[in-house]
Design a protein around this motif. Sequence first.
Motif, PDB file in Angstrom:
ATOM      1  N   VAL A  66       0.865  -1.033  -0.065  1.00 51.05           N
ATOM      2  CA  VAL A  66       0.091  -0.172   0.055  1.00 51.05           C
ATOM      3  C   VAL A  66       0.826   1.129   0.062  1.00 51.05           C
ATOM      4  CG1 VAL A  66      -1.950   1.277   1.230  1.00 51.05           C
ATOM      5  CG2 VAL A  66      -1.891  -1.273   1.156  1.00 51.05           C
ATOM      6  N   GLU A  67       1.876   1.326   0.869  1.00 53.93           N
ATOM      7  CA  GLU A  67       2.952   2.454   0.996  1.00 53.93           C
ATOM      8  C   GLU A  67       3.555   2.702  -0.285  1.00 53.93           C
ATOM      9  OE1 GLU A  67       3.396  -0.382   2.993  1.00 53.93           O
ATOM     10  OE2 GLU A  67       1.907   0.262   4.316  1.00 53.93           O
ATOM     11  N   VAL A  68       3.985   1.741  -1.156  1.00 54.20           N
ATOM     12  CA  VAL A  68       4.635   1.790  -2.272  1.00 54.20           C
ATOM     13  C   VAL A  68       3.558   2.251  -3.581  1.00 54.20           C
ATOM     14  CG1 VAL A  68       6.247   0.670  -3.911  1.00 54.20           C
ATOM     15  CG2 VAL A  68       6.524   0.175  -1.575  1.00 54.20           C
ATOM     16  N   GLY A  69       2.594   1.692  -3.743  1.00 49.48           N
ATOM     17  CA  GLY A  69       1.534   1.982  -4.450  1.00 49.48           C
ATOM     18  C   GLY A  69       1.936   1.440  -5.857  1.00 49.48           C
ATOM     19  N   VAL A  90       8.327  -6.277 -14.741  1.00 49.58           N
ATOM     20  CA  VAL A  90       7.821  -5.086 -15.176  1.00 49.58           C
ATOM     21  C   VAL A  90       6.997  -4.532 -14.022  1.00 49.58           C
ATOM     22  CG1 VAL A  90       7.617  -5.740 -17.590  1.00 49.58           C
ATOM     23  CG2 VAL A  90       5.882  -6.190 -15.971  1.00 49.58           C
ATOM     24  N   SER A  91       6.933  -3.454 -13.672  1.00 51.91           N
ATOM     25  CA  SER A  91       6.178  -2.746 -12.586  1.00 51.91           C
ATOM     26  C   SER A  91       5.764  -1.346 -13.075  1.00 51.91           C
ATOM     27  CB  SER A  91       6.875  -2.657 -11.434  1.00 51.91           C
ATOM     28  OG  SER A  91       7.886  -1.976 -11.500  1.00 51.91           O
ATOM     29  N   LYS A  92       4.807  -0.811 -12.472  1.00 52.95           N
ATOM     30  CA  LYS A  92       4.357   0.472 -12.513  1.00 52.95           C
ATOM     31  C   LYS A  92       3.558   1.007 -11.533  1.00 52.95           C
ATOM     32  CE  LYS A  92       1.799  -0.075 -16.355  1.00 52.95           C
ATOM     33  NZ  LYS A  92       0.721  -0.076 -17.174  1.00 52.95           N
ATOM     34  N   GLU A  93       3.622   2.279 -11.005  1.00 56.70           N
ATOM     35  CA  GLU A  93       2.815   2.710  -9.850  1.00 56.70           C
ATOM     36  C   GLU A  93       1.445   2.829 -10.298  1.00 56.70           C
ATOM     37  OE1 GLU A  93       4.421   6.422  -8.467  1.00 56.70           O
ATOM     38  OE2 GLU A  93       6.465   5.396  -8.059  1.00 56.70           O
ATOM     39  N   CYS A  94       0.424   2.579  -9.494  1.00 55.46           N
ATOM     40  CA  CYS A  94      -0.905   2.315  -9.845  1.00 55.46           C
ATOM     41  C   CYS A  94      -1.827   2.839  -8.759  1.00 55.46           C
ATOM     42  CB  CYS A  94      -1.434   1.060 -10.282  1.00 55.46           C
ATOM     43  SG  CYS A  94      -0.486   0.456 -11.639  1.00 55.46           S
ATOM     44  N   ASP A  95      -2.789   3.460  -8.920  1.00 56.93           N
ATOM     45  CA  ASP A  95      -4.044   3.445  -7.844  1.00 56.93           C
ATOM     46  C   ASP A  95      -4.435   2.230  -7.447  1.00 56.93           C
ATOM     47  OD1 ASP A  95      -6.000   4.546  -6.444  1.00 56.93           O
ATOM     48  OD2 ASP A  95      -6.996   5.638  -8.052  1.00 56.93           O
TER      49      ASP A  95
END
Length: 165
Positions: A66-69, A90-95
Amino acid sequence: MSFEDIKALLVNKFGADVIIGEETGGLQSAILIAPNAIADVCLELRNNPTTYFDFLSCLTGVDYGVEVGKFGVVYHLTSMPYQLQLVLKVSKECDRNIEELPSFPSVSSVYRTADWHEREAYDLVGIFFEGHPDLRRILLPDDWEGFPLRKDYQNAEFYKGIKID
């Protein structure tokens, strides 16, 4: 072919922007790939005669908290003829809103086994795979609410009148 050779091959084919980082501190090094390029990278690694990563042994959805999002997908590739293993991430910041799921391109057109792996990542972590031929729940009932492997998941007390422990 070494880890550095594989990175050089990808940079020569796709440009320097395809690799956004690497992880070399663990037991198995990983190449961090630009999310939109993952299907093209997998296709190249499978079809290139110097690598021939012909087997997707595992695909895992990851909730970084949750903190990293951030959400991600980890791909474990194997070249049977060359006896090589490679990890791509692969990664991405997401809601964290379950109305808008984190989304990555599907690799099911490259590796047929990804069909099932991606459905599992969708079902349990809530990651959407663009271009997947049949993205639906695989382990949980179709009407299940939420994604049980997310860090912020709250167990329901009841499902169809049956108490859940």
